[in-house]
Design an enzyme around this catalytic site. Structure first.
Site, short mmCIF file in Angstrom:
data_model
loop_
_atom_site.label_atom_id
_atom_site.label_comp_id
_atom_site.label_asym_id
_atom_site.label_seq_id
_atom_site.Cartn_x
_atom_site.Cartn_y
_atom_site.Cartn_z
N LYS A 26 -7.16 11.54 64.80
CA LYS A 26 -6.40 10.96 63.67
C LYS A 26 -5.53 9.84 64.23
CE LYS A 26 -5.74 11.59 59.22
NZ LYS A 26 -6.65 12.10 58.18
N ASP A 30 -7.08 7.04 55.11
CA ASP A 30 -6.25 8.20 54.74
C ASP A 30 -5.14 7.60 53.87
OD1 ASP A 30 -5.73 11.20 55.40
OD2 ASP A 30 -3.77 10.31 55.73
#
Ligand code: NDP
Length: 452
Positions: free
Chosen positions: A126, A166
């Site tokens: 991430k 995201d």
């Protein structure tokens, strides 16, 4: 907790005392590990869990960019490469002022097990930045993305690490990031997913997380003799995941009565119809406006501004099912108590870790069906995995093909989580089920690959 998991948790807290979100994600995961460690001595012997809670690599970098007034701005960039046991690191980029190493690490940690559940060959990672795209011009967002990629490019690649979107990173940002990667490396590869349709993006990728969430929850409900049709649903957020969750809930014949953003929430008793949803998409994705404008446009809609901590009024509205699709810890203990009081039957986590640990515990104790984010929102990364396959093969599947694969993957995740819950935990404990099913595959690969 048993002795091993307690020791691991204490070590995580000691090493990084300020990383509260990361500690929370590890804690709830370790509670599930308690169910299996005694049965799996090889996991203890090879220190699999101890290795898993440590990212393979965490990169922090400076992102300087010029605003429209010609002033230099500096943000912080991150990429946490948590695990490559199952494939190249894979996971989104988040641009939001709250981004810090704790949030990046919790998201990367969760991503490992989520990606494992999809059955596709993807590791977990991430990244992101504390840059806030809100209120910035397209040119500023582009300059930021280019500067961000000027550093990130050396750490990623189609066989190394494949980022995606995201919070705060949608099609616009992925396009700018991809363009800069292409320019620096002089190569056109599938290094990012969520790309535009004209340059390698997969059909159904924008829809995938929300659609997948509804497919997954529909499986859970069907297993209990319940259905979405005719139900009333609460959805929070109004971004990518929320929009396509509403779209698919409508398609299943449910009525969605709420949406929100960081400024407040709307309650539309009549339901957010496909026409109203089209307005929300225009408002949020093109105009980049506030959800309060929905209440100005449609009669009989209530708008409640956000007041900070304490109970969130969105979770005190009577409904059958709730779908938190905004951000982490958006349902606290008080919110969970309100949902339980109002007889909620299912909570489907579209956002990552939207339920605080106490809220999650309350739902499990009270028999509320809880669809954990690791499993329930895996549809996004699953279709990202399909985008990687299409890029490698240099072909493009139709919407129907991708949607069918997505449905099969979500059904597969449901079955793995359910059978792991039945075998190691309690019937319908999908939190344990998803953690254990996701973990076992990664553990197996880590043991086979030696101490790396
Ligand atoms: P978007 O940026 O498209 O939308 C986020 C929404 O949540 C916006 O409505 C935003 O409001 C609201 N929000 C963000 N932060 C906060 C906050 N601190 N408090 C209240 N509201 C907030 O993001 P996505 O829809 O892509 O992501 C939503 C969630 O889903 C995240 O948890 C993400 O990690 C998760 N997720 C996303 C996937 C994807 O494919 N996009 C895949 C899997 C999980 P505002 O407009 O005011 O900022």
């Amino acid at each position: 907790m048993n002795q091993l998991t307690e020791q691991i948790y204490q070590r995580v807290c000691r090493l990084d005392p300020d990383q509260k979100e990361f500690q929370q994600a590890v804690y709830t995961f370790l509670l599930s590990m308690d169910r299996i460690v005694d049965e799996l001595p090889e996991v203890t012997y090879h220190k699999v869990i101890e290795r898993m809670v440590e990212p393979e690599r965490a990169i922090i970098f400076r992102v300087p960019w010029m605003d429209d007034e010609g002033r230099l701005q500096i943000n912080r960039g991150f990429r946490v490469q948590q695990s490559s046991a199952l494939g190249p690191y894979k996971g989104g980029l988040r641009f939001h002022p709250s981004v810090n190493l704790s949030i990046m690490k919790f998201l990367a940690f969760e991503q490992v097990f989520k990606n494992s559940l999809t059955g596709l060959p993807m590791g977990g990672g991430k990244g992101g930045s504390d840059f806030d795209p809100k209120g910035k011009s397209d040119a500023e967002v582009m300059r930021f993305c280019q500067s961000f990629m000027n550093e990130l490019f050396r750490h990623i690649g189609p066989d190394t690490d494949v980022p995606a979107g995201d919070i705060g990173v949608g099609g616009r940002e992925v396009g700018f990031l991809f363009g800069q990667y292409k320019k620096i490396t002089n190569s056109f590869t599938g290094v990012l997913t969520g790309k535009g349709q004209s340059f390698g993006g997969s059909l159904i990728r924008p829809e995938a997380t929300g659609y997948g969430l509804v497919y997954f929850c529909n499986e859970i409900l069907a297993g209990e003799g319940r259905k979405l049709e005719g139900s009333t649903c609460l959805v929070s957020g109004s971004g990518n995941v929320a929009q396509f969750t509403v779209e698919k809930l409508n398609a299943f014949g449910a009525k969605v009565v709420t949406l929100s953003d960081s400024s407040g929430m709307i309650y539309d008793e009549e339901g957010i119809t496909p026409e109203k949803l089209a307005y929300v998409k225009q408002l949020k994705n093109v105009k980049r406006g506030r959800i309060s404008e929905y209440a100005e446009k449609y009669k009989g809609v209530t708008y409640v501004p956000r007041t900070g901590n304490g109970a969130n009024p969105i979770w005190d509205i009577k409904a059958d099912y709730a779908f938190p699709c905004a951000t982490q810890n958006e349902i606290n203990a008080e919110d969970a108590a309100n949902l339980v009081k109002n007889g909620i039957k299912l909570v489907g986590e579209g956002a990552n870790m939207p339920c605080a640990a106490e809220a999650e515990r309350l739902f499990l104790d009270k028999g509320v069906l809880l669809a954990p984010s690791k499993a329930a929102n895996a549809g996004g990364v699953a279709v990202s995995g399909l985008e990687m396959s299409q890029n490698s093969m240099r072909l493009k599947w139709t919407s129907q093909e991708v949607d069918q694969r997505l449905q099969n993957i979500m059904k597969g995740i449901y079955e793995s989580a359910k059978s792991a819950a039945d075998r190691y935990s309690e019937h319908n404990n999908f939190v344990d089920g998803a953690n254990i099913a996701g973990f076992l595959k990664v553990a197996d690969a880590m043991i086979a690959q030696g101490y790396v």
